[in-house]
Design a protein around this motif. Structure first.
Motif, PDB file in Angstrom:
ATOM      1  N   GLY A 186      -0.717  -4.092  -6.240  1.00 24.71           N
ATOM      2  CA  GLY A 186      -0.777  -5.029  -7.368  1.00 24.71           C
ATOM      3  C   GLY A 186      -2.156  -5.143  -7.986  1.00 24.71           C
ATOM      4  N   PRO A 187      -2.729  -6.366  -8.012  1.00 25.31           N
ATOM      5  CA  PRO A 187      -4.007  -6.565  -8.706  1.00 25.31           C
ATOM      6  C   PRO A 187      -5.234  -6.129  -7.900  1.00 25.31           C
ATOM      7  CG  PRO A 187      -3.136  -8.649  -7.899  1.00 25.31           C
ATOM      8  CD  PRO A 187      -2.167  -7.619  -7.479  1.00 25.31           C
ATOM      9  N   GLU A 188      -5.016  -5.449  -6.796  1.00 25.04           N
ATOM     10  CA  GLU A 188      -6.155  -4.951  -5.993  1.00 25.04           C
ATOM     11  C   GLU A 188      -6.998  -4.011  -6.846  1.00 25.04           C
ATOM     12  OE1 GLU A 188      -8.733  -4.538  -3.735  1.00 25.04           O
ATOM     13  OE2 GLU A 188      -7.213  -5.108  -2.275  1.00 25.04           O
ATOM     14  N   GLN A 189      -8.230  -4.438  -7.127  1.00 20.69           N
ATOM     15  CA  GLN A 189      -9.087  -3.621  -8.013  1.00 20.69           C
ATOM     16  C   GLN A 189      -9.831  -2.520  -7.284  1.00 20.69           C
ATOM     17  OE1 GLN A 189     -11.850  -5.505 -10.739  1.00 20.69           O
ATOM     18  NE2 GLN A 189     -10.539  -7.291 -10.806  1.00 20.69           N
ATOM     19  N   HIS A 190      -9.931  -2.617  -5.984  1.00 24.57           N
ATOM     20  CA  HIS A 190     -10.668  -1.597  -5.230  1.00 24.57           C
ATOM     21  C   HIS A 190      -9.797  -0.348  -5.155  1.00 24.57           C
ATOM     22  CE1 HIS A 190     -12.377  -5.469  -3.837  1.00 24.57           C
ATOM     23  NE2 HIS A 190     -13.510  -4.793  -3.994  1.00 24.57           N
ATOM     24  N   ASN A 191     -10.128   0.634  -5.994  1.00 25.26           N
ATOM     25  CA  ASN A 191      -9.279   1.826  -6.045  1.00 25.26           C
ATOM     26  C   ASN A 191     -10.032   3.134  -5.808  1.00 25.26           C
ATOM     27  OD1 ASN A 191     -10.599   2.117  -8.508  1.00 25.26           O
ATOM     28  ND2 ASN A 191      -8.925   1.176  -9.669  1.00 25.26           N
ATOM     29  N   ILE A 192     -11.340   3.049  -5.566  1.00 30.06           N
ATOM     30  CA  ILE A 192     -12.110   4.303  -5.408  1.00 30.06           C
ATOM     31  C   ILE A 192     -11.691   5.039  -4.135  1.00 30.06           C
ATOM     32  CG2 ILE A 192     -14.423   5.326  -5.233  1.00 30.06           C
ATOM     33  CD1 ILE A 192     -15.502   2.957  -6.806  1.00 30.06           C
ATOM     34  N   GLY A 193     -11.465   4.282  -3.051  1.00 27.60           N
ATOM     35  CA  GLY A 193     -11.065   4.909  -1.781  1.00 27.60           C
ATOM     36  C   GLY A 193      -9.765   5.682  -1.943  1.00 27.60           C
ATOM     37  N   LEU A 211      -2.249   6.488  -9.970  1.00 31.44           N
ATOM     38  CA  LEU A 211      -1.951   5.439 -10.953  1.00 31.44           C
ATOM     39  C   LEU A 211      -2.980   4.306 -10.942  1.00 31.44           C
ATOM     40  CD1 LEU A 211       1.943   5.162 -10.511  1.00 31.44           C
ATOM     41  CD2 LEU A 211       0.664   6.552 -12.138  1.00 31.44           C
ATOM     42  N   GLY A 212      -3.767   4.174  -9.885  1.00 34.34           N
ATOM     43  CA  GLY A 212      -4.804   3.140  -9.862  1.00 34.34           C
ATOM     44  C   GLY A 212      -4.255   1.739  -9.623  1.00 34.34           C
ATOM     45  N   SER A 213      -4.869   0.753 -10.314  1.00 35.33           N
ATOM     46  CA  SER A 213      -4.567  -0.665 -10.049  1.00 35.33           C
ATOM     47  C   SER A 213      -3.659  -1.283 -11.114  1.00 35.33           C
ATOM     48  CB  SER A 213      -5.868  -1.455 -10.036  1.00 35.33           C
ATOM     49  OG  SER A 213      -6.795  -0.859  -9.160  1.00 35.33           O
ATOM     50  N   ASN A 214      -3.104  -2.449 -10.758  1.00 42.10           N
ATOM     51  CA  ASN A 214      -2.319  -3.272 -11.705  1.00 42.10           C
ATOM     52  C   ASN A 214      -1.065  -2.594 -12.244  1.00 42.10           C
ATOM     53  OD1 ASN A 214      -3.921  -5.680 -11.841  1.00 42.10           O
ATOM     54  ND2 ASN A 214      -5.470  -4.438 -12.875  1.00 42.10           N
ATOM     55  N   VAL A 215      -0.439  -1.759 -11.459  1.00 41.92           N
ATOM     56  CA  VAL A 215       0.792  -1.102 -11.941  1.00 41.92           C
ATOM     57  C   VAL A 215       1.973  -2.036 -11.644  1.00 41.92           C
ATOM     58  CG1 VAL A 215       2.288   0.924 -11.752  1.00 41.92           C
ATOM     59  CG2 VAL A 215      -0.190   1.164 -11.437  1.00 41.92           C
ATOM     60  N   PRO A 216       2.727  -2.452 -12.656  1.00 48.34           N
ATOM     61  CA  PRO A 216       3.869  -3.330 -12.378  1.00 48.34           C
ATOM     62  C   PRO A 216       4.876  -2.614 -11.476  1.00 48.34           C
ATOM     63  CG  PRO A 216       3.407  -3.183 -14.750  1.00 48.34           C
ATOM     64  CD  PRO A 216       2.572  -2.143 -14.078  1.00 48.34           C
ATOM     65  N   VAL A 217       5.491  -3.382 -10.577  1.00 46.49           N
ATOM     66  CA  VAL A 217       6.392  -2.753  -9.597  1.00 46.49           C
ATOM     67  C   VAL A 217       7.540  -2.001 -10.288  1.00 46.49           C
ATOM     68  CG1 VAL A 217       7.989  -3.235  -7.700  1.00 46.49           C
ATOM     69  CG2 VAL A 217       5.783  -4.361  -7.759  1.00 46.49           C
ATOM     70  N   GLY A 218       8.094  -2.601 -11.363  1.00 48.38           N
ATOM     71  CA  GLY A 218       9.203  -1.947 -12.076  1.00 48.38           C
ATOM     72  C   GLY A 218       8.774  -0.581 -12.602  1.00 48.38           C
ATOM     73  N   ALA A 233       1.360   6.575  -1.630  1.00 46.76           N
ATOM     74  CA  ALA A 233       0.187   6.093  -0.885  1.00 46.76           C
ATOM     75  C   ALA A 233      -0.274   4.779  -1.511  1.00 46.76           C
ATOM     76  CB  ALA A 233      -0.928   7.130  -0.949  1.00 46.76           C
ATOM     77  N   ILE A 234      -0.351   3.747  -0.678  1.00 43.71           N
ATOM     78  CA  ILE A 234      -0.754   2.420  -1.181  1.00 43.71           C
ATOM     79  C   ILE A 234      -2.052   1.998  -0.502  1.00 43.71           C
ATOM     80  CG2 ILE A 234      -0.057  -0.022  -1.367  1.00 43.71           C
ATOM     81  CD1 ILE A 234       2.857   0.907  -1.325  1.00 43.71           C
ATOM     82  N   SER A 235      -2.963   1.451  -1.302  1.00 43.02           N
ATOM     83  CA  SER A 235      -4.253   1.032  -0.754  1.00 43.02           C
ATOM     84  C   SER A 235      -4.449  -0.477  -0.894  1.00 43.02           C
ATOM     85  CB  SER A 235      -5.371   1.770  -1.505  1.00 43.02           C
ATOM     86  OG  SER A 235      -6.621   1.407  -0.990  1.00 43.02           O
ATOM     87  N   VAL A 236      -4.913  -1.095   0.195  1.00 40.97           N
ATOM     88  CA  VAL A 236      -5.218  -2.535   0.175  1.00 40.97           C
ATOM     89  C   VAL A 236      -6.625  -2.743   0.751  1.00 40.97           C
ATOM     90  CG1 VAL A 236      -4.330  -4.854   0.691  1.00 40.97           C
ATOM     91  CG2 VAL A 236      -2.801  -2.886   0.918  1.00 40.97           C
ATOM     92  N   THR A 237      -7.460  -3.470   0.037  1.00 42.53           N
ATOM     93  CA  THR A 237      -8.801  -3.780   0.547  1.00 42.53           C
ATOM     94  C   THR A 237      -8.899  -5.259   0.928  1.00 42.53           C
ATOM     95  OG1 THR A 237      -9.817  -2.053  -0.788  1.00 42.53           O
ATOM     96  CG2 THR A 237     -11.279  -3.792  -0.006  1.00 42.53           C
ATOM     97  N   MET A 238      -8.453  -6.125   0.026  1.00 46.92           N
ATOM     98  CA  MET A 238      -8.555  -7.560   0.278  1.00 46.92           C
ATOM     99  C   MET A 238      -7.247  -8.018   0.938  1.00 46.92           C
ATOM    100  SD  MET A 238     -11.370  -8.085  -1.805  1.00 46.92           S
ATOM    101  CE  MET A 238     -11.368  -9.829  -1.998  1.00 46.92           C
ATOM    102  N   TYR A 240      -5.793 -10.690   0.895  1.00 42.59           N
ATOM    103  CA  TYR A 240      -4.893 -11.516   0.080  1.00 42.59           C
ATOM    104  C   TYR A 240      -4.021 -10.700  -0.884  1.00 42.59           C
ATOM    105  CZ  TYR A 240      -8.772 -11.900  -3.395  1.00 42.59           C
ATOM    106  OH  TYR A 240      -9.774 -11.665  -4.281  1.00 42.59           O
ATOM    107  N   HIS A 241      -4.206  -9.377  -0.924  1.00 42.54           N
ATOM    108  CA  HIS A 241      -3.300  -8.542  -1.723  1.00 42.54           C
ATOM    109  C   HIS A 241      -2.184  -7.929  -0.864  1.00 42.54           C
ATOM    110  CE1 HIS A 241      -5.638  -9.122  -5.236  1.00 42.54           C
ATOM    111  NE2 HIS A 241      -6.690  -8.443  -4.807  1.00 42.54           N
ATOM    112  N   MET A 242      -2.150  -8.334   0.413  1.00 42.31           N
ATOM    113  CA  MET A 242      -1.153  -7.768   1.329  1.00 42.31           C
ATOM    114  C   MET A 242       0.267  -8.093   0.863  1.00 42.31           C
ATOM    115  SD  MET A 242      -1.672  -5.856   3.887  1.00 42.31           S
ATOM    116  CE  MET A 242      -3.275  -6.254   4.501  1.00 42.31           C
ATOM    117  N   GLU A 243       0.418  -9.309   0.321  1.00 41.59           N
ATOM    118  CA  GLU A 243       1.747  -9.734  -0.117  1.00 41.59           C
ATOM    119  C   GLU A 243       2.237  -8.820  -1.252  1.00 41.59           C
ATOM    120  OE1 GLU A 243       3.146 -11.737   2.042  1.00 41.59           O
ATOM    121  OE2 GLU A 243       4.903 -11.378   0.787  1.00 41.59           O
ATOM    122  N   SER A 244       1.328  -8.418  -2.129  1.00 39.17           N
ATOM    123  CA  SER A 244       1.711  -7.502  -3.220  1.00 39.17           C
ATOM    124  C   SER A 244       2.173  -6.172  -2.640  1.00 39.17           C
ATOM    125  CB  SER A 244       0.531  -7.228  -4.155  1.00 39.17           C
ATOM    126  OG  SER A 244       0.097  -8.403  -4.749  1.00 39.17           O
ATOM    127  N   ALA A 245       1.496  -5.732  -1.578  1.00 36.91           N
ATOM    128  CA  ALA A 245       1.885  -4.461  -0.941  1.00 36.91           C
ATOM    129  C   ALA A 245       3.287  -4.590  -0.357  1.00 36.91           C
ATOM    130  CB  ALA A 245       0.877  -4.096   0.143  1.00 36.91           C
TER     131      ALA A 245
END
Ligand code: B12
Length: 299
Positions: A186-193, A211-218, A233-238, A240-245
């Motif tokens: 979701g809104p996880e902005q850390h996308n370099i990794g 696709l990077g960040s902020n991609v709507p699930v639909g 492949a899904i990336s989570v750094t913070m 609090y973005h776990m719920e979006s994952a």
């Protein structure tokens, strides 16, 4: 036109932290002469080459490019470095890269990386031992209040640009049938990794859709339907973005059921709690590209 001698002179000068003016004074020539050597407009004569070899404490052979690696050396990981032997001090290159960026000198940072890449430093080293280390150091500087968020943004953007340049120069391995869509939670902005991981897979011959960040699930669902990747492949750094994952993963599984692509998750959010990934519903977890490639080969 630049040549191996001109590149070596510039690298050695920078490594020894001389400005062109300082080096010119030490060698008893004008600053424009050094600039001409570095741009390949003039070639130093034998006496000047010997003076430089003595000053930089390297062999004349290296300065002349006679110890330059051959084209297979990158693959074998054998590196001829600025001292004419194995690439010394490469462990500290990230500090030079970072210093240039903290000075706002993106040109010098980029040139440093490209020159070392052209000397044979592997893309994996550049990504994980220069960029990743420099970025993590930035995190500590920000945390201790020594730099501001705008510097974090600046360094991230220069790094992303330089990654593109390195990747464009790197040879691809034979095309493989594997394909991957990469997205952050979701809104996880850390996308370099995540971008690094996908770039490495691309070089390995995978078909990658980053696709990077902020991609709507639909929309992610539509991308999967169209691209039919073998892996998401899904990336989570913070944390609090776990719920979006979790939401993303559930939506993929609900939509595609048993034909859903394999889902792998990774990122800094799992560093302190390696079992956390199991609560996300992903099929696999990996902390880096090598382990991920191994996992994919096993399955
Ligand atoms: C650059 C950066 C930013 C950039 C991101 C730009 C971008 N396009 O990515 C910007 C400026 C936008 C940013 C913003 C923020 N950031 Co920030 N950021 C960083 C920083 C400095 C570097 C991150 C990075 O790129 N690391 C390098 C990459 C290569 O490492 P990586 O992400 O871990 O990825 C590797 C592995 O984890 C793995 N991997 C990653 N994903 C995946 C996925 C799969 C499938 C696999 C297999 C492997 C894998 O492979 C990668 C290569 O080895 C870190 C510091 C740090 N220690 O990481 C802070 C950091 C992550 N940020 C932090 C914070 C607090 C924020 C902000 C809240 C405030 C701020 N500083 O601006 C916002 C929040 C943004 C948001 N809503 O998400 C904190 C997070 C603390 C926490 N854990 O909760 C950190 C740790 C800084 C700190 N020391 O406090 N940030």
């Amino acid at each position: 036109m630049k040549n191996i001698i001109s590149i070596n002179i510039k690298n050695l000068r920078k490594l020894n932290k001389y400005t062109q003016k300082q080096l010119a004074e030490l060698l008893g020539v004008a600053q424009t002469t050094i600039a001409n050597y570095e741009n390949g407009i003039r070639i130093p004569d034998a006496e000047m080459l010997q003076k430089m070899a003595d000053l930089f404490d390297i062999s004349l052979d290296y300065l002349l490019g006679r110890e330059e690696r051959d084209s297979n050396m990158r693959d074998e990981g054998q590196l001829i470095g600025v001292y004419g032997t194995e690439l010394e001090n490469k462990e500290n290159l990230y500090k030079d890269y970072l210093t240039f960026l903290l000075e706002g000198n993106s040109k010098a940072a980029r040139e440093l990386v490209i020159e070392y890449f052209e000397k044979g430093l592997p893309m994996g080293f550049i990504y994980f031992d220069i960029f990743e280390k420099a970025l993590k150091e930035i995190g500590s500087l920000w945390e201790s209040g020594k730099i501001d968020v705008w510097q974090e943004h600046f360094i991230s953007e220069v790094t992303l640009d330089t990654m593109r340049e390195v990747k464009a120069r790197e040879k691809r391995k034979k095309h493989k049938s594997h394909s991957v869509i990469g997205v952050t939670a979701g809104p996880e902005q850390h996308n370099i990794g995540l971008k690094m991981v996908l770039d490495m897979l691309e070089i390995e011959g995978w078909n990658t859709v980053y696709l990077g960040s902020n991609v709507p699930v639909g929309s992610l669902i539509k991308a999967i339907d169209t691209e039919k990747p073998s892996l998401v492949a899904i990336s989570v750094t913070m944390e609090y973005h776990m719920e979006s994952a979790r939401f993303m993963i559930q939506a993929i599984k609900d939509k595609f059921k048993e034909s859903a692509p394999k889902i792998i998750i990774g990122g800094g959010a799992f560093n302190n709690n390696p079992k956390l990934w199991k609560t996300t519903g992903a099929d696999e977890f990996s902390s880096n590209t090598d382990d991920m490639l191994e996992l994919m080969e096993e399955s």
